[in-house]
Write a protein that holds these residues in place. Structure first.
Motif, short mmCIF file in Angstrom:
data_model
loop_
_atom_site.label_atom_id
_atom_site.label_comp_id
_atom_site.label_asym_id
_atom_site.label_seq_id
_atom_site.Cartn_x
_atom_site.Cartn_y
_atom_site.Cartn_z
N ALA A 191 0.94 -1.13 -0.03
CA ALA A 191 0.05 -0.17 0.17
C ALA A 191 0.73 1.07 0.14
CB ALA A 191 -0.95 -0.22 1.22
N ILE A 192 1.80 1.54 0.76
CA ILE A 192 2.74 2.54 0.78
C ILE A 192 3.43 2.88 -0.19
CG2 ILE A 192 4.68 1.35 1.62
CD1 ILE A 192 3.65 4.86 2.93
N LYS A 193 3.62 1.96 -1.29
CA LYS A 193 4.24 2.24 -2.49
C LYS A 193 3.22 2.94 -3.68
CE LYS A 193 7.59 -1.58 -2.72
NZ LYS A 193 8.11 -2.69 -3.49
N ALA A 194 2.08 2.66 -3.29
CA ALA A 194 0.85 3.15 -4.20
C ALA A 194 0.95 4.77 -3.59
CB ALA A 194 -0.39 2.56 -3.82
N GLY A 199 1.60 9.82 -5.36
CA GLY A 199 1.27 11.05 -4.43
C GLY A 199 0.16 11.30 -3.98
N LEU A 200 -0.40 10.35 -3.35
CA LEU A 200 -1.62 10.45 -2.52
C LEU A 200 -1.42 10.92 -0.98
CD1 LEU A 200 -2.71 6.89 -3.65
CD2 LEU A 200 -3.08 9.11 -4.68
N ASP A 201 -0.37 11.89 -0.80
CA ASP A 201 -0.31 12.37 0.51
C ASP A 201 -1.43 13.28 1.00
OD1 ASP A 201 2.37 11.33 0.69
OD2 ASP A 201 3.18 12.74 -0.20
N SER A 202 -2.32 13.54 0.09
CA SER A 202 -3.36 14.47 0.33
C SER A 202 -4.47 13.61 0.73
CB SER A 202 -3.62 15.38 -0.64
OG SER A 202 -4.12 14.60 -2.04
N PHE A 203 -4.57 12.42 0.76
CA PHE A 203 -5.69 11.61 1.14
C PHE A 203 -5.73 11.50 2.53
CE2 PHE A 203 -6.36 7.86 -2.36
CZ PHE A 203 -6.55 8.88 -3.21
N ASP A 204 -6.95 11.43 3.09
CA ASP A 204 -7.58 11.50 4.32
C ASP A 204 -7.34 9.95 4.94
OD1 ASP A 204 -8.74 11.36 7.06
OD2 ASP A 204 -10.30 12.76 6.07
N PRO A 205 -6.26 9.96 5.93
CA PRO A 205 -6.06 8.70 6.56
C PRO A 205 -7.18 8.00 7.57
CG PRO A 205 -4.53 10.11 7.50
CD PRO A 205 -5.38 10.83 6.76
N GLY A 206 -7.97 8.72 7.58
CA GLY A 206 -9.31 8.24 8.42
C GLY A 206 -10.15 7.87 7.74
N GLU A 261 -10.64 20.67 -0.51
CA GLU A 261 -10.60 19.50 0.43
C GLU A 261 -10.86 18.39 -0.15
OE1 GLU A 261 -12.52 18.14 4.66
OE2 GLU A 261 -13.34 19.92 3.53
N LEU A 262 -12.13 18.32 -0.78
CA LEU A 262 -12.58 17.18 -1.70
C LEU A 262 -11.49 16.86 -2.65
CD1 LEU A 262 -16.42 17.60 -1.86
CD2 LEU A 262 -14.96 16.34 -0.04
N ALA A 263 -11.05 17.61 -3.45
CA ALA A 263 -10.08 17.34 -4.72
C ALA A 263 -9.05 16.54 -4.21
CB ALA A 263 -9.62 18.41 -5.27
N GLY A 264 -8.65 16.94 -2.83
CA GLY A 264 -7.19 16.17 -2.43
C GLY A 264 -7.54 14.84 -2.18
N ARG A 265 -8.63 14.29 -2.06
CA ARG A 265 -9.20 12.75 -1.88
C ARG A 265 -9.31 12.22 -3.26
NH1 ARG A 265 -13.55 14.19 2.58
NH2 ARG A 265 -12.32 15.50 4.05
N TYR A 266 -9.22 12.82 -4.19
CA TYR A 266 -9.57 12.20 -5.38
C TYR A 266 -8.21 12.06 -6.56
CZ TYR A 266 -12.48 11.39 -9.70
OH TYR A 266 -13.08 10.99 -10.68
N ARG A 267 -7.97 11.12 -7.11
CA ARG A 267 -6.87 10.95 -8.03
C ARG A 267 -7.54 10.17 -9.11
NH1 ARG A 267 -2.97 11.29 -10.85
NH2 ARG A 267 -0.90 10.96 -10.28
N VAL A 268 -7.36 10.69 -10.21
CA VAL A 268 -7.82 10.22 -11.61
C VAL A 268 -6.66 9.80 -12.40
CG1 VAL A 268 -9.03 11.04 -13.64
CG2 VAL A 268 -9.74 12.07 -11.70
N VAL A 272 -3.82 2.12 -14.99
CA VAL A 272 -3.04 1.86 -14.08
C VAL A 272 -2.11 0.60 -14.67
CG1 VAL A 272 -2.85 0.93 -11.80
CG2 VAL A 272 -4.63 2.54 -12.36
N GLY A 273 -0.84 0.72 -14.45
CA GLY A 273 -0.01 -0.23 -15.22
C GLY A 273 0.87 -1.10 -13.95
N ALA A 274 2.08 -0.86 -13.75
CA ALA A 274 3.05 -1.41 -12.71
C ALA A 274 2.33 -1.28 -11.41
CB ALA A 274 4.27 -1.03 -13.18
N GLU A 275 1.58 -0.03 -11.21
CA GLU A 275 1.24 0.22 -9.84
C GLU A 275 -0.02 -0.58 -9.35
OE1 GLU A 275 0.94 2.13 -12.51
OE2 GLU A 275 2.57 3.83 -12.16
N LEU A 276 -0.56 -1.48 -10.20
CA LEU A 276 -1.79 -1.97 -9.87
C LEU A 276 -1.86 -2.93 -8.67
CD1 LEU A 276 -4.98 -2.85 -10.31
CD2 LEU A 276 -3.91 -4.70 -12.04
#
Length: 387
Positions: A191-194, A199-206, A261-268, A272-276
């Protein structure tokens, strides 16, 4: 099998659902026999220019093109007597003649068919030449090609116990449940590699993470449902949305209207290749179609899912796959004329209840077979030894 060499003839392809389980099995067989000092020589037979040829070339596997025909399904039996179907079926005898030459020239220890219309000529030739034929079915119900081949097969490997009762009575004694081979790399995600790679640091860990995918090219239906539910969904989850390369711009326009705030939780993502593997490891819930490969991955990993079967899939196989997971409590299934409200109602219990996700994950895992490739290798080796 000659000392130091094992010959495997593979046939099947047309789609990734037929091609990649075969490739995964080839890799597993090579690894197994390499440990015993045995070289596996592989020949892949299929349609010239098809996915199976491209995959074989990328893997350095010898490829033999064989003519074949495709049946275009229709609800009206008379409509199946189209000029295209008649023309393609006329190619089958030519393909079988070519296939007999391939089989007699290669002299395989065993033949593996993973389905698709490209498998029929080689499968028939294997039976005619008295070479052991192992048929592998990825879906709950037999595809047309495998239906034509199972009676002449030495062994029939199926992905679901539900398939056993659907087999012809005389075939059941030769059938074994192996599961559908899943690429080893899919099972080893972190998971941490994803988080780092995407670049998902803006995701809400809660909040839980939802992975949305409609397959490599995306799915308009799924993209639309997500777009219409975005503010509501992002108030309850982080979302990784694989929308298809051609639809990134359209989906990104919707995302641009979100609050920061919401945009930070969304990644388009287009693709998805090697990261799958890492994305799947990170995901708490997966929203997707229900192809055989997807089902194999979700159950091997133990992932709760909301499944939206592709209504036009051959033989309605995606619906059958989805129903199997729903019936054991591993998935929510949405079908028919689905509105955004249906998506919200279906996914809300999964997002708000950790216990529910854990129960669904357990149910998925109970029906997963992460060792499917090794099981199928066992079937191949046993068929070759009993020849």
């Amino acid at each position: 099998m000659s000392a130091g060499e094992f010959r495997l003839l593979v046939t099947g392809g047309g789609t990734g659902g037929h091609t990649y389980p075969a490739l995964t099995t080839v890799r597993a067989l090579q690894a197994r026999l390499a440990a015993e000092g045995v070289v596996v020589r592989v020949l892949w037979a299929g349609a010239a220019g098809g996915l199976e040829e491209r995959v074989a070339q990328a893997e350095g596997i010898e490829f033999a093109p064989v003519a074949t025909g495709k049946i275009r399904r229709a609800s009206n039996p008379l409509a199946m007597l189209s000029a295209e179907n008649v023309r393609d079926m006329a190619r089958v005898p030519v393909g079988v003649a070519q296939a007999r030459g391939v089989v007699s020239g290669f002299r395989p220890d065993v033949v593996l068919s993973t389905g698709g219309y490209v498998a029929v000529p080689i499968g028939l030739a294997a039976a005619m030449s008295r070479r052991p034929l192992v048929v592998h079915e990825q879906t709950v119900r037999l595809g047309l090609a495998n239906r034509a081949l199972v009676r002449g097969a030495s062994r029939v490997a199926v992905s679901s116990p539900s398939t056993l009762d659907l087999l012809p009575e005389g075939v059941r004694e030769r059938a074994v449940v192996t599961g559908n081979p899943v690429r080893a790399e899919v099972l080893s995600g972190e998971a941490i590699k994803a988080v780092d790679a995407l670049g998902l640091d803006s995701f809400d860990p809660g909040l839980p993470v939802v992975y949305v995918t409609g397959g490599a090219q995306g799915a308009v239906q799924i993209n639309t449902l997500i777009a219409e539910s975005l503010p509501w969904l992002l108030g309850r989850a982080n979302v990784i949305h694989q929308c298809g390369p051609a639809r990134v711009e359209t989906v990104s326009e919707v995302a641009a209207r979100l609050s920061p705030e919401l945009a930070g939780r969304y990644r388009v993502l287009g693709f998805v290749g090697a990261e799958l593997p890492d994305v799947l490891a990170l995901a708490d819930v997966v929203v997707s179609r229900s192809g055989a490969g997807t089902i194999a991955e979700l159950t091997a990993l133990g992932k709760p899912s909301l499944l939206i079967p592709l209504a036009s899939s051959a033989g309605n196989e995606q619906a059958h796959n989805a129903h199997r997971l729903r019936d054991v409590g591993a998935a929510v299934v949405l079908e028919g004329d689905i509105a955004a409200a249906d998506l919200r109602a279906g996914i809300e219990p999964l997002l708000g209840d950790v216990g529910q996700r854990e129960r669904m994950a357990h149910a998925a895992r109970e029906h997963g077979r992460p060792d499917a490739a090794e099981r199928l290798v066992d079937v191949l080796l046993n068929a070759a030894r009993e020849r």
